[in-house]
Structures are given as C-alpha cells and as structure tokens.
Design a protein around this motif. Structure first.
Motif, PDB file in Angstrom:
ATOM      1  N   HIS A 174       2.166  -3.149   4.307  1.00 40.69           N
ATOM      2  CA  HIS A 174       1.237  -4.054   3.988  1.00 40.69           C
ATOM      3  C   HIS A 174      -0.070  -4.020   4.883  1.00 40.69           C
ATOM      4  CE1 HIS A 174       3.844  -6.368   1.112  1.00 40.69           C
ATOM      5  NE2 HIS A 174       4.746  -6.563   1.848  1.00 40.69           N
ATOM      6  N   GLU A 176       2.792 -10.065   3.246  1.00 45.07           N
ATOM      7  CA  GLU A 176       1.841  -9.724   1.927  1.00 45.07           C
ATOM      8  C   GLU A 176       0.609  -8.650   2.463  1.00 45.07           C
ATOM      9  OE1 GLU A 176      -0.415 -14.024   2.848  1.00 45.07           O
ATOM     10  OE2 GLU A 176       0.563 -13.614   0.920  1.00 45.07           O
ATOM     11  N   ASP A 177      -0.040  -8.176   1.820  1.00 45.54           N
ATOM     12  CA  ASP A 177      -1.027  -7.053   2.019  1.00 45.54           C
ATOM     13  C   ASP A 177      -2.229  -7.822   2.841  1.00 45.54           C
ATOM     14  OD1 ASP A 177       0.433  -5.378   0.427  1.00 45.54           O
ATOM     15  OD2 ASP A 177      -0.958  -5.039  -1.187  1.00 45.54           O
ATOM     16  N   GLU A 233      -9.677   3.085  -2.281  1.00 44.51           N
ATOM     17  CA  GLU A 233      -8.025   3.161  -2.049  1.00 44.51           C
ATOM     18  C   GLU A 233      -7.296   1.807  -1.652  1.00 44.51           C
ATOM     19  OE1 GLU A 233      -7.560   7.905  -1.112  1.00 44.51           O
ATOM     20  OE2 GLU A 233      -7.932   6.514   0.576  1.00 44.51           O
ATOM     21  N   PHE A 252       0.963  -1.005   0.067  1.00 46.15           N
ATOM     22  CA  PHE A 252       0.086   0.110   0.082  1.00 46.15           C
ATOM     23  C   PHE A 252       1.014   1.307  -0.092  1.00 46.15           C
ATOM     24  CE2 PHE A 252      -2.809  -3.435   1.990  1.00 46.15           C
ATOM     25  CZ  PHE A 252      -3.634  -3.235   1.209  1.00 46.15           C
ATOM     26  N   ASN A 267      -6.194  -0.928  -4.508  1.00 44.66           N
ATOM     27  CA  ASN A 267      -4.935  -0.736  -4.534  1.00 44.66           C
ATOM     28  C   ASN A 267      -4.094  -1.334  -5.723  1.00 44.66           C
ATOM     29  OD1 ASN A 267      -2.545   0.459  -3.629  1.00 44.66           O
ATOM     30  ND2 ASN A 267      -2.256  -1.346  -2.859  1.00 44.66           N
ATOM     31  N   GLY A 268      -3.472  -0.373  -6.684  1.00 43.76           N
ATOM     32  CA  GLY A 268      -2.641  -1.097  -7.557  1.00 43.76           C
ATOM     33  C   GLY A 268      -3.309  -1.436  -8.862  1.00 43.76           C
ATOM     34  N   GLN A 269      -4.512  -1.251  -8.889  1.00 41.79           N
ATOM     35  CA  GLN A 269      -5.555  -1.290 -10.125  1.00 41.79           C
ATOM     36  C   GLN A 269      -5.521  -0.095 -10.640  1.00 41.79           C
ATOM     37  OE1 GLN A 269      -9.452  -3.384  -9.842  1.00 41.79           O
ATOM     38  NE2 GLN A 269      -8.527  -4.923  -8.316  1.00 41.79           N
ATOM     39  N   LYS A 270      -5.748  -0.067 -11.993  1.00 40.34           N
ATOM     40  CA  LYS A 270      -5.806   1.409 -12.771  1.00 40.34           C
ATOM     41  C   LYS A 270      -7.390   1.442 -12.869  1.00 40.34           C
ATOM     42  CE  LYS A 270      -1.739   2.841 -13.588  1.00 40.34           C
ATOM     43  NZ  LYS A 270      -0.911   2.086 -14.328  1.00 40.34           N
ATOM     44  N   ASN A 326       4.573   2.275   1.715  1.00 36.69           N
ATOM     45  CA  ASN A 326       5.180   1.230   1.935  1.00 36.69           C
ATOM     46  C   ASN A 326       4.898   0.127   3.138  1.00 36.69           C
ATOM     47  OD1 ASN A 326       6.944   1.155  -0.023  1.00 36.69           O
ATOM     48  ND2 ASN A 326       8.827   2.253   0.938  1.00 36.69           N
TER      49      ASN A 326
END
Ligand SMILES: [Zn+2]
Length: 234
Positions: free
Chosen positions: A7, A185-186, A227, A2, A231-234, A5
C-alpha cells in the motif's frame, strides 16, 4: 494495492528539464528510484542562470536529442511549451496549444504516450482544470502546494505533492512515519522539485543521503507519477 503487493508508493517529480537532471537521473538510477520529468519543449537547448537569495545556478535546458536516452526508465510529462502562468491567459486556444504541442513533441521524442503534466509555477484554477479535462488526454496534473500527507486525492488534475524536496527536516519526519507504518489503504509519498535547486546550498550530498534512506525497501513500490497516480486505471 500497488505492484509488489504493497500500500506504500514513493514517487518523484522534477520540473523544467535542466542539465542538472543528468546528475539527478544518475542518482535515481543508483538507488532504483523512479521519477517523472516535466519538460518545456520550447526551451530545449537554451542556456540561462537562475538566482535565489544569495545563490545562483546554471539553468541550461537539456537538448531535445538527449531526452529519450537521458530519461529512459523514468517518465516524461508535460510542463507546457513556454512555461507561462496558465491562469493569466485569456485565450483558451493558447492554453490548449501550450499543453498539446508540448505533449506531441515529447511523445515524438520519447515514443511514449504522455498523460501527465506539472503546472508551470504550480498555478491553476477551475477554468484551467476544465480546459484540460475537455481538450486534452492529460490524466493528472500537479501543483506545488504541499499536503504533508500521503492520502489519495480525488482530483488528479489538481494534484498536490506531499512535499518539496529541500524541506529536509520535514521530509525525514514524513519518511520515518511512512516507512514505519503498515497502511491498510493505498498511500503515496510524492516529492517534487527542480534539479538546479540542488546547486543552491550545494544540497546534492544531503539529498543523496535521503534517497539512500528511503530506497530499496521491499514493501514499498517505487514508480513514476503515472504508475503510482493512475495505478489500477486502464
Ligand atoms: Zn517549471
């Protein structure tokens, strides 16, 4: 990973858009916490009372005119126009309208693109999930069935929360674990509820203590549902 920095992410989700949200938003803002508010556009400005066991609480809906300012800094998401149990509706078009008309009104009020949703009554099934997938831009939708864990979930359109926010004993146990474990991991701590429930048992003070306990940790990301879940998706 996230932002900042870490998880560990914490996010809140509150339903129905009632006037107790004003006090709740002020609390979240005080502790720099982020929440997603799931609103029924068909109910704006309508007054009512909600009963639970021996308690009752005002169940007055916020006005459309205050939505943008009140929820500023948080996320607004779909809770359908009229809050029906979607699984009881046979006509697919009515289901799509309940979601899409709510989404469009909320987008107009907030000026934001809306991609999230909470199921009224938490009810869903495969048919409803597929209707949403095929006919709407909704990317995540939440039920009310607690997992009591922080694991990422594969099906974001049948997303389950970690816990309901008045389950204090369990919530502290989970928070203790979450804040004191270094994950590789997240992990997501996802808490849901209704602000009017804080009037039952007068739980405002207890909830604020919990917020103070989990807030402002440097290795936690506090984000809205969007968010955190996307997270990480466009
Ligand atoms: Zn609801």
């Amino acid at each position: 990973m996230f932002p900042n920095n870490t998880h560990n992410a914490i996010t809140f989700s509150f339903d129905d858009g009632v006037t107790q949200d004003r006090r709740l938003v002020a609390l979240f803002n005080k502790y720099n916490l982020k929440c997603t508010f799931n609103l029924n556009s068909g109910g704006f400005g309508k007054d009512g009372v909600c009963h639970w066991q021996k308690w009752s609480a005002p169940h007055n809906k916020v006005n459309s005119a205050e939505v943008k300012a009140l929820y500023s800094g948080h996320e607004v998401a779909v809770h359908t126009v009229n809050h029906p149990d979607l699984t009881t509706i046979a006509d697919e078009k009515i289901i799509i309208d309940e979601i899409e008309q709510d989404r469009k009104v909320l987008e107009k009020l907030t000026g934001d693109k809306i991609v999230g949703m909470a199921y009224p009554f938490g009810t869903l099934n495969d048919r409803i999930v597929n209707i949403i997938k095929r006919n709407t831009p909704i990317k995540y939708a939440r039920s009310i069935w607690a997992t009591y864990n922080f694991d990422l979930q594969d099906n974001l359109l049948a997303f389950r929360p970690t816990i309901h926010f008045l389950d204090f004993k369990k919530m502290y146990e989970l928070a203790g674990t979450f804040l004191n474990t270094e994950y590789y991991e997240d992990k997501i701590f996802y808490i849901w509820g209704h602000s009017y429930e804080l009037d039952f048992e007068d739980a405002w003070e207890e909830f604020e203590k919990f917020l103070a306990y989990i807030a402002n940790k440097k290795d936690v990301f506090y984000g809205t549902n969007k968010e955190v879940l996307l997270n990480g998706q466009k």
